[in-house]
Design a protein around this motif. Sequence first.
Motif, PDB file in Angstrom:
ATOM      1  N   ALA A  84       0.817  -1.218   0.000  1.00  0.00           N
ATOM      2  CA  ALA A  84       0.000   0.000   0.000  1.00  0.00           C
ATOM      3  C   ALA A  84       0.847   1.264   0.000  1.00  0.00           C
ATOM      4  CB  ALA A  84      -0.947  -0.012   1.193  1.00  0.00           C
ATOM      5  N   ASN A  85       1.915   1.273   0.811  1.00  0.00           N
ATOM      6  CA  ASN A  85       2.744   2.481   0.874  1.00  0.00           C
ATOM      7  C   ASN A  85       3.507   2.712  -0.430  1.00  0.00           C
ATOM      8  OD1 ASN A  85       4.454   0.283   1.236  1.00  0.00           O
ATOM      9  ND2 ASN A  85       5.812   1.356   2.665  1.00  0.00           N
ATOM     10  N   HIS A  86       3.812   1.618  -1.136  1.00  0.00           N
ATOM     11  CA  HIS A  86       4.487   1.725  -2.433  1.00  0.00           C
ATOM     12  C   HIS A  86       3.531   2.329  -3.463  1.00  0.00           C
ATOM     13  CE1 HIS A  86       7.840  -0.300  -4.980  1.00  0.00           C
ATOM     14  NE2 HIS A  86       7.356   0.741  -5.617  1.00  0.00           N
ATOM     15  N   ILE A  87       2.293   1.850  -3.458  1.00  0.00           N
ATOM     16  CA  ILE A  87       1.286   2.392  -4.381  1.00  0.00           C
ATOM     17  C   ILE A  87       1.050   3.867  -4.094  1.00  0.00           C
ATOM     18  CG2 ILE A  87      -1.151   2.295  -5.038  1.00  0.00           C
ATOM     19  CD1 ILE A  87      -1.045  -0.721  -4.600  1.00  0.00           C
ATOM     20  N   GLU A  88       0.984   4.221  -2.830  1.00  0.00           N
ATOM     21  CA  GLU A  88       0.785   5.628  -2.456  1.00  0.00           C
ATOM     22  C   GLU A  88       1.912   6.497  -2.994  1.00  0.00           C
ATOM     23  OE1 GLU A  88       0.455   5.632   1.770  1.00  0.00           O
ATOM     24  OE2 GLU A  88      -1.490   4.595   1.778  1.00  0.00           O
ATOM     25  N   GLY A  89       3.141   5.984  -2.926  1.00  0.00           N
ATOM     26  CA  GLY A  89       4.276   6.737  -3.454  1.00  0.00           C
ATOM     27  C   GLY A  89       4.202   6.907  -4.960  1.00  0.00           C
ATOM     28  N   VAL A  90       3.814   5.834  -5.657  1.00  0.00           N
ATOM     29  CA  VAL A  90       3.662   5.899  -7.120  1.00  0.00           C
ATOM     30  C   VAL A  90       2.605   6.926  -7.499  1.00  0.00           C
ATOM     31  CG1 VAL A  90       2.860   4.625  -9.139  1.00  0.00           C
ATOM     32  CG2 VAL A  90       4.494   3.568  -7.575  1.00  0.00           C
ATOM     33  N   LEU A  91       1.464   6.893  -6.807  1.00  0.00           N
ATOM     34  CA  LEU A  91       0.377   7.819  -7.115  1.00  0.00           C
ATOM     35  C   LEU A  91       0.757   9.258  -6.801  1.00  0.00           C
ATOM     36  CD1 LEU A  91      -2.700   5.750  -5.851  1.00  0.00           C
ATOM     37  CD2 LEU A  91      -1.946   6.097  -8.203  1.00  0.00           C
ATOM     38  N   ALA A  92       1.496   9.446  -5.728  1.00  0.00           N
ATOM     39  CA  ALA A  92       1.920  10.812  -5.377  1.00  0.00           C
ATOM     40  C   ALA A  92       2.810  11.396  -6.456  1.00  0.00           C
ATOM     41  CB  ALA A  92       2.640  10.792  -4.027  1.00  0.00           C
ATOM     42  N   ARG A  93       3.671  10.570  -7.037  1.00  0.00           N
ATOM     43  CA  ARG A  93       4.559  11.065  -8.091  1.00  0.00           C
ATOM     44  C   ARG A  93       3.820  11.260  -9.406  1.00  0.00           C
ATOM     45  NH1 ARG A  93       7.847   7.545  -5.137  1.00  0.00           N
ATOM     46  NH2 ARG A  93       7.369   5.747  -6.477  1.00  0.00           N
ATOM     47  N   LEU A  94       2.798  10.426  -9.667  1.00  0.00           N
ATOM     48  CA  LEU A  94       2.010  10.581 -10.885  1.00  0.00           C
ATOM     49  C   LEU A  94       1.114  11.818 -10.829  1.00  0.00           C
ATOM     50  CD1 LEU A  94       0.779   6.930 -11.641  1.00  0.00           C
ATOM     51  CD2 LEU A  94       2.325   8.300 -13.047  1.00  0.00           C
ATOM     52  N   ASN A  95       0.575  12.103  -9.629  1.00  0.00           N
ATOM     53  CA  ASN A  95      -0.381  13.207  -9.441  1.00  0.00           C
ATOM     54  C   ASN A  95      -1.497  13.130 -10.489  1.00  0.00           C
ATOM     55  OD1 ASN A  95      -1.479  15.543  -8.299  1.00  0.00           O
ATOM     56  ND2 ASN A  95      -0.308  16.897  -9.650  1.00  0.00           N
ATOM     57  N   PRO A  96      -2.229  12.008 -10.528  1.00  0.00           N
ATOM     58  CA  PRO A  96      -3.239  11.815 -11.579  1.00  0.00           C
ATOM     59  C   PRO A  96      -4.472  12.691 -11.378  1.00  0.00           C
ATOM     60  CG  PRO A  96      -3.358  10.030  -9.999  1.00  0.00           C
ATOM     61  CD  PRO A  96      -2.173  10.865  -9.603  1.00  0.00           C
ATOM     62  N   ALA A  97      -5.151  12.977 -12.472  1.00  0.00           N
ATOM     63  CA  ALA A  97      -6.419  13.718 -12.399  1.00  0.00           C
ATOM     64  C   ALA A  97      -7.518  12.829 -11.850  1.00  0.00           C
ATOM     65  CB  ALA A  97      -6.794  14.226 -13.795  1.00  0.00           C
TER      66      ALA A  97
END
Length: 458
Positions: A84-97
Amino acid sequence: MELVTQAAQTFGDQPALITDERRWSFADLDGDTARIATAFEASSIRRGDIVALVAPNSPALVLSLMALMRMGAVAAPVNHRFPANHIEGVLARLNPAMTLDAAKLDAFVADAIARTGATFTAATEMERPVSVIHTSASSGKPKAAVHSLSNHYHSAMGSAQNLPFGPGDCWLLSLPLYHVGGYSMLFKCLLGGGALAVPSPDAALAESLTHFPVTHLSLVPTQLYRMLRADGGPERLRSLRALLLGGSAVSAPLLREAICERVPLYLTYGSTEMSTQVTTSPTPVTKARGDSGVVLPYREVAISVDGEILVKGECLFMGYLDNGELREARDKNGWFHTGDMGELSGDARLTVLGRKDNMFISGGENIHPEEIEKALTSIVGIEEAVVVPAPDAEYGMRPVAWIKARSDSPDDATIIASLKSTIGKLKTPVAFHRIQEWQTIPGSAKIDRSWYRKLAEK
């Protein structure tokens, strides 16, 4: 160029997507993805916006990826198996709409398909970004590779010139869509006219091969190893028109076994940055030659002075997404440095020798673990091997090995004697660890070499 509409016009009622519950024709695909694209636009998704999809393979995910491609948004399928924390990091860097997990994605697609009318504006520019695919990473930060429509288009076109895939064919989606090998299947389907079979996420590979009319299959070596030992596995593999094998090095025993079982095997070398395949066998492999096939159309390959594989061409990605900016990863001459070491023959056949960053120094000599692994798997009874460096007071580093071996494999003393005679004392591992199953990268069938390296350092 709008690929889904073009495919519908060309292939019409031919099957495009096959699942346990339903078959979509190319015409059906056109209508449903248009409705999903309309729903994304109604949710304020615009061209260039990143949409993150954290979900396993499913019809909803396939349809959504195609819908986002049609409207010009950027799809970012994310490995749902990461912690979960890895996914959160990926999403934070993507900053998706927008971010959709599996449950939200299924509901979104079901609601979109139930609606009538589709008024989205199709995007046709070839050089626009369409995907963000992350490189494999067992720890740390995976790189976010951005691909254009042109990258994926030319990747599929070059692959088809070597290995045709058309109406009447069916390719099993056996790789995850967050992997470039899985995502590339969408383009093989749309451009060639073959069908894509999408099994349920929990279905066994052998079960899916029996359930669907599969003619083409993509596997990594670990999957092939298991299929050759599954009940009825060799017979089902023999019935295929093509099995594309890549993702990591293929051991000599596994290759010999597949050839002996008359599997229509095509070896391939590729990378996320090159939109999947770079080289592929021109015909089914009948001899354990050790190369990864010939350079495909729309790709260029060169070997640097120090032996590194360099690539460029129409398939080379746009760059890495880094803090919201696109960072190019080419040298001044347009080459991408793969980090792999290799040799290129006069007839454009590529032999991959190993990773540049796997090399270590022992007693002042450069040691390539892949050379030792090849020597190990040439010993009868040893099926797979991983070699990593371990700290040593005298030599700095010495090789240690993890091996998967049959019950009739030789003992350590015999293995050591064999290796000393073939590769020398310095390259012979100082320890052997026998295992039943490999530690793999989360969400992947690839052996997690870094995990074994850290274990050896303890």
